[in-house]
Design a protein around this motif. Structure first.
Motif, PDB file in Angstrom:
ATOM      1  N   GLY A 193      46.310  44.001  13.913  1.00  0.00           N
ATOM      2  CA  GLY A 193      46.749  45.601  14.218  1.00  0.00           C
ATOM      3  C   GLY A 193      46.771  46.493  12.980  1.00  0.00           C
ATOM      4  N   HIS A 194      47.349  45.797  11.984  1.00  0.00           N
ATOM      5  CA  HIS A 194      47.513  46.689  10.994  1.00  0.00           C
ATOM      6  C   HIS A 194      46.284  47.213  10.088  1.00  0.00           C
ATOM      7  N   ALA A 195      45.289  46.748  10.230  1.00  0.00           N
ATOM      8  CA  ALA A 195      43.970  46.628   9.626  1.00  0.00           C
ATOM      9  C   ALA A 195      43.243  48.202   9.658  1.00  0.00           C
ATOM     10  N   VAL A 196      43.611  48.804  10.812  1.00  0.00           N
ATOM     11  CA  VAL A 196      42.931  49.980  10.903  1.00  0.00           C
ATOM     12  C   VAL A 196      43.573  51.236   9.910  1.00  0.00           C
ATOM     13  N   GLY A 197      44.722  51.484  10.235  1.00  0.00           N
ATOM     14  CA  GLY A 197      45.057  52.484   9.259  1.00  0.00           C
ATOM     15  C   GLY A 197      44.841  53.929   9.807  1.00  0.00           C
ATOM     16  N   GLU A 198      45.307  54.923   8.845  1.00  0.00           N
ATOM     17  CA  GLU A 198      44.923  56.194   9.252  1.00  0.00           C
ATOM     18  C   GLU A 198      44.027  56.746   8.180  1.00  0.00           C
ATOM     19  N   PHE A 199      43.005  57.450   8.576  1.00  0.00           N
ATOM     20  CA  PHE A 199      41.753  58.080   7.724  1.00  0.00           C
ATOM     21  C   PHE A 199      42.417  58.884   6.584  1.00  0.00           C
ATOM     22  N   GLY A 200      43.046  59.836   6.997  1.00  0.00           N
ATOM     23  CA  GLY A 200      43.316  60.855   6.345  1.00  0.00           C
ATOM     24  C   GLY A 200      44.312  60.536   4.985  1.00  0.00           C
ATOM     25  N   PRO A 201      45.405  59.860   5.369  1.00  0.00           N
ATOM     26  CA  PRO A 201      46.428  59.404   4.499  1.00  0.00           C
ATOM     27  C   PRO A 201      45.739  58.373   3.494  1.00  0.00           C
TER      28      PRO A 201
END
Length: 219
Positions: A193-201
């Motif tokens: 689940g941690h692999a996605v992250g957030e695009f902007g940051p």
């Protein structure tokens, strides 16, 4: 089959209007579904014409989206350059200006990945040439802006920066916008689940790190 109300455009003005309608349809569909999911038939259906009518204006599906990529470069640079100039000599603010103007253009970020992978491979050599020349002109403006606010960087450094940002944005966009099935997997499996992250940051952080690396190299 064409809708009963469709009439072939005759004048140059009407042909341009028809072409713009097709680009608008492709833009809307790709924004909603992602570039990968949109077909030439989808574009034709959205406009209300037969696929053959779209082929009178664009040689392939890839030609439609390559034109939208060209448009994306123009619009991003038009927003990015003044934002960079307004950021002063603060590397973090320069990075934010570059990243935030990309975050505001999700379709362009999606197109950045598809341009080298398949769009340039599905059109004529002349179409690729026109796309590259247009892109290089926009990149020149980016280089001038970056080297003005960060004068220790060279033109070559700024070219490296735009290339890196292009790679960051295109890759991060695909990673952070998976298919519904894969997104559900990320939500339900704590091991990945941690692999996605957030695009902007992530884009801001990687852009700032790269700029700091260029500045450190220049001492």
């Amino acid at each position: 089959m064409q809708t009963s109300g469709f009439q072939r455009a005759r004048s140059a003005e009407h042909k341009q209007q028809r072409r713009d309608e097709m680009l608008d349809a492709a833009r809307k569909l790709a924004t909603d579904r992602g570039v990968r999911a949109v077909t030439m038939t989808d574009i034709a259906t959205e406009v209300g014409v037969h696929k053959s009518a779209v082929l009178r204006y664009f040689e392939t599906r890839e030609a439609v989206f390559l034109e939208l990529a060209t448009e994306g470069w123009r619009e991003w640079i038009a927003a990015c350059v003044p934002a960079v100039h307004a950021s002063g000599a603060d590397p973090a603010k320069v990075a934010r200006a570059i990243a935030d103007t990309l975050v505001e253009r999700p379709l362009f970020c999606d197109l950045l990945a598809h341009a080298p992978m398949n769009l340039e491979r599905g059109v004529s050599v002349e179409a690729v040439r026109e796309f590259k020349l247009a892109t290089f002109g926009h990149i020149d403006r980016f280089v001038e802006a970056v080297t003005t606010v960060l004068p220790s960087l060279t033109d070559a450094d700024a070219h490296e920066l735009v290339s890196a940002v292009n790679a960051f944005a295109s890759t991060l966009w695909q990673i952070t916008h998976p298919t519904d099935a894969v997104a559900e997997l990320y939500r339900t499996d704590p091991q990945i689940g941690h692999a996605v992250g957030e695009f902007g940051p992530n884009l801001r952080q990687q852009t700032e790190t790269f700029i700091l690396g260029l500045l450190a190299r220049r001492g």
